[in-house]
Design an enzyme around this catalytic site. Structure first.
Site, PDB file in Angstrom:
ATOM      1  N   LYS A   1     -75.371 -41.800  -2.353  1.00 55.66           N
ATOM      2  CA  LYS A   1     -74.944 -42.883  -1.471  1.00 55.66           C
ATOM      3  C   LYS A   1     -74.883 -42.347  -0.044  1.00 55.66           C
ATOM      4  CE  LYS A   1     -70.039 -42.444  -0.806  1.00 55.66           C
ATOM      5  NZ  LYS A   1     -68.734 -43.037  -0.758  1.00 55.66           N
TER       6      LYS A   1
ATOM      7  N   HIS B   1     -70.665 -41.028  -7.859  1.00 58.56           N
ATOM      8  CA  HIS B   1     -69.995 -39.940  -8.602  1.00 58.56           C
ATOM      9  C   HIS B   1     -68.751 -40.436  -9.336  1.00 58.56           C
ATOM     10  CE1 HIS B   1     -67.640 -39.735  -4.863  1.00 58.56           C
ATOM     11  NE2 HIS B   1     -66.679 -39.292  -5.632  1.00 58.56           N
TER      12      HIS B   1
ATOM     13  N   LYS C   1     -66.751 -39.597 -13.751  1.00 59.78           N
ATOM     14  CA  LYS C   1     -65.395 -39.181 -14.131  1.00 59.78           C
ATOM     15  C   LYS C   1     -65.101 -39.552 -15.580  1.00 59.78           C
ATOM     16  CE  LYS C   1     -63.436 -39.616  -9.486  1.00 59.78           C
ATOM     17  NZ  LYS C   1     -62.850 -38.286  -9.290  1.00 59.78           N
TER      18      LYS C   1
ATOM     19  N   HIS D   1     -68.003 -47.773  -5.380  1.00 59.05           N
ATOM     20  CA  HIS D   1     -67.043 -47.278  -6.373  1.00 59.05           C
ATOM     21  C   HIS D   1     -66.175 -48.388  -6.979  1.00 59.05           C
ATOM     22  CE1 HIS D   1     -68.382 -43.583  -4.783  1.00 59.05           C
ATOM     23  NE2 HIS D   1     -67.504 -43.442  -3.808  1.00 59.05           N
TER      24      HIS D   1
ATOM     25  N   LYS E   1     -57.768 -45.303   3.747  1.00 58.60           N
ATOM     26  CA  LYS E   1     -57.587 -43.921   4.199  1.00 58.60           C
ATOM     27  C   LYS E   1     -56.195 -43.788   4.792  1.00 58.60           C
ATOM     28  CE  LYS E   1     -62.320 -42.483   5.170  1.00 58.60           C
ATOM     29  NZ  LYS E   1     -62.256 -41.369   4.209  1.00 58.60           N
TER      30      LYS E   1
END
Lengths: 502, 502
Positions: free
Chosen positions: B170, B200, B204, B262, B358
């Site tokens: 990405k 990614h 997981k 995600h 964030k």
């Protein structure tokens, strides 16, 4: 009768205030007050309640027995017994509790002496300024239940200025007819709301939690039916043998001693419909309904067993027929395995497997709810993906709590599925639990009958097991320290795995 | 293409043998092989796979970069980088891994130098006796994806004697149009089964376990619908700010950086129907179906935020507009809260709440499945019986695992209900987990696309967020170290409580 009635949220039933810190002052008579049950269970539980401030400081406890015994001596014995059971005794609480303990002689036949006994307790009530609330606890051998209850009634003690309650321990009858007779006798003097039939299994936290688990958790109640549950197993196993109870046990056996009461109560709590409220009658109505839906038990779905010599914890033990007080050709069952069907919308086709035994491999009381397998097993194309069914295991002893068994992906680059257990243990989460007798005695003082056996349930339960009592299945033997006779596996339907544990 | 095809149980799809101990020998080219991603993620993951015996000992890894660098020097740097990430390095494994590391210079423009580069890797394959299986890993800045892929294709390297696969990181496009353009370019040279778009998050363990949890456990799948679930919350929060990524982040923002990929992948795994098999296409088909059922996002159901000064772990931090490389009047969002609806039979009426940010109070990635309350609360007549809804909380970081929150009876003589958590943590049950990159690299070598982003999903996801990208909601500010703007609570329906945690 409920001490402080108030409406529930649903409004259908009077409800008691269960959070009241302390009960109304009362006088409790323990008939058989110097006996084993009184010393090991009733007095320690009463002491614990007193120490917690649950027992009004004016309440008096009167132990009654055949022999003459000064108050002081009884107090000494009672406090010794309490100290054996209760670790954290406070000196203050002990001395004020002891002051409220009394002993009164009550000779037999009860019919002759009960009126005089009644005068003595009335006098004590007056001295202590009590309002006349009374509990008669029949901590007596079973053949004394009827004479004692009748004497209390005939002496005019079934009613008082306050409330009067009577507590009866198991065994409550020997079969349907004797249970009906005892109920009829009690009902001659007492109303059903005055009668507290004790099944101490119902006082256990996990048993009480069964309804909370089901009805406060939609994640469980959603699953609680024939669409999602494949079978239910209830096991109560002991490592003990008949011990000193041979005289009673020889004429009782495991079906009467354990199945008709404890296991059948557990069955009802698992299988019952959601009650309309959390009140005693609403819950007890639903429990009776379960029994009415149980299909008649055929001899093919029942198995009796009797223990032979074997090993318990590595030590050799003798067989049942060698135990003191047991007939050398006794056919009394010390093990029962049963398959029950419940013919209603929720449970049709779901077998309930019940198993109870003495001298088994391990002491354990547990309920296993075995859920159906996934309809499609898309992981089975992969090696190492033998998907197991989910199971909820509820343990009543030795550790009250439960396990939820489910499948997860094993970490790693391959697709492998592994069973894992989510574990909940009461003592871990909350610390030591109250004993069943504390719970039950407090409920008696409050007049809450939720955890007590109602007359119609009792009779329905005896009715259910009548065919087995009349023509018992053939007796199979099993070695002490095993999980019962080999043939017990035939009680399970072939695709329902095995007894858990076995 | 799957390396060792075999039929699944359902027979509809070719399936690979995921339990193969070791992959076919191949050559992997890492474009950008001396960069940060290569050193921190790709090389350590390849080393771990080699040490586990997953990487064929003949396989070669060729790092390509613009400058000239002797093999030996690259090996030294690479092994240093690997040692920083991997604790349990074996000397033997390290030296044999290092022998298979190579460096080749590849200057830009790629179009000019790719043919020569192709000859070099063909020569290396011949030296090492490799069958021609190749992976091109584009560990490059996003603007180099298209030129690199085109150069590979034009140099005739999209196909080889064995299989050839291309790996793209990405961000895959900046919006629907750019994603479509990049897809079109790739498809000019590569078939979709050759293209591995990495998210990614999908590597997981907990994310992979989501499907196992749902589809191997009827206790969960039974509950997995609008009748039983009230809402779903997905939160991905970081304590980090924009750090060194300001140049990229200023033109991206949290919606492009985190939500479109995600969080939307997590949404699809939670919401998708059960696939017909556990194959890549069956699963990816169902994920696309979810996105096609998501209702258009209105500005009233979205909120953007941007962090201001505040405290992280007690330390003062500056606001986004004060960060190096950020415009002092930047309106780039560092926080997004969204309410999504899925208009299908399973989910109609169940809101999916997505939140990302964030500089938040805590680093956390979790999914909360909030179940509906019991329809009747028969315990609420009792004090201390505030029954909570059941919830399943799935945590992806920092600790992979989950909690099942349910109600039990609090021990004691009163009826009181308390919430308890059944807890499962992967690391507790299974020890250290493989990193996401190990999982994903192994899947690329096997040709298993299950955990990779398919072209149509990607375009559908960009399509979903296009309205928000075109007319973003008003930007609200929030202090660093908080759970985002106050107004984020208005994204939740009024009776759906609050963001978890907040």
């Amino acid at each position: 009768m409920p001490s402080t009635p108030r409406a529930t949220a649903t409004g259908h039933e009077k409800e008691i205030d269960m959070s009241a810190p302390c009960c109304e002052p009362m006088l409790m008579v323990i008939l058989g007050g110097t006996g084993d049950l009184s010393h090991r269970m009733i007095l320690p539980a009463l002491y614990r309640l007193a120490q917690q401030g649950r027992l009004d400081s004016k309440s008096q406890i009167v132990a009654a027995g055949r022999r003459a015994l000064p108050d002081e001596e009884f107090r000494k014995h009672a406090m010794q017994a309490i100290r054996r059971e209760v670790a954290d005794i406070s000196a203050d609480a002990a001395s004020s509790f002891a002051r409220n303990l009394h002993y009164r002689q009550l000779q037999e036949p009860y019919a002759e002496y009960m009126t005089g006994f009644g005068s003595q307790i009335a006098e004590l009530e007056q001295q202590c300024g009590l309002p006349g609330n009374r509990i008669f606890y029949l901590a007596l051998p079973q053949d004394a239940f009827a004479p004692a209850a009748q004497a209390i009634g005939e002496a005019g003690l079934a009613n008082s200025r306050g409330w009067t309650r009577i507590v009866v321990e198991k065994p409550f009858g020997h079969d349907l007819r004797s249970a009906q007779a005892l109920n009829a006798l009690l009902h001659r003097y007492f109303n059903e709301p005055q009668i507290f039939r004790i099944d101490h299994y119902l006082g256990k936290e996990t048993v009480q939690n069964l309804l909370v688990l089901r009805l406060a958790n939609p994640i469980f109640e959603t699953l609680w039916n024939r669409d999602r549950i494949e079978s239910v197993q209830i096991t109560v196993s002991e490592t003990l043998g008949v011990e000193s109870r041979a005289a009673f046990y020889e004429s009782a056996g495991a079906l009467r001693d354990m199945v008709q009461n404890h296991l059948t109560q557990l069955l009802c709590l698992i299988a019952m419909e959601a009650p309309g409220s959390f009140g005693a009658e609403a819950i007890r109505d639903e429990k009776v309904k379960v029994l009415r839906s149980v299909t008649p038990i055929s001899s093919a779905s029942a198995l009796f067993g009797q223990y032979q010599r074997g090993y318990i914890d590595g030590e050799p033990v003798v067989g049942y027929r060698e135990d003191a007080g047991v007939a050398p050709d006794s056919n009394t069952e010390t093990f029962v395995a049963l398959r029950l069907g419940i013919e209603n919308w929720r449970w049709q086709g779901v077998p309930f497997y019940l198993r109870v035994g003495k001298r088994m491999a391990r002491r354990l009381s547990q309920i296993v709810i075995q859920f159906r397998r996934p309809p499609v097993m898309i992981f089975e194309a992969f090696e190492g993906c033998d998907v197991h069914s989910n199971a909820l295991t509820i343990t009543l002893q030795p550790d009250e709590g439960f396990n939820l068994c489910f499948e997860v992906k094993e970490p790693g680059q391959d697709i492998a599925v592994r069973s894992q257990r989510l574990h909940f243990q009461y003592a871990e989460a909350f610390g030591p639990l109250p004993t069943a007798y504390e719970t039950l005695l407090l409920d008696i003082m409050k007049g809450d009958q939720t955890l007590f056996v109602r007359a119609d349930w009792l009779e329905q339960s005896w009715r259910l097991y009548a065919p087995l009592l009349e023509s018992p299945p053939q007796l199979k033997h099993y070695p002490s320290g095993s999980w019962g006779p080999e043939a017990a596996k035939d009680i399970l339907y072939p695709d329902h795995g095995h007894w858990l544990p076995s």
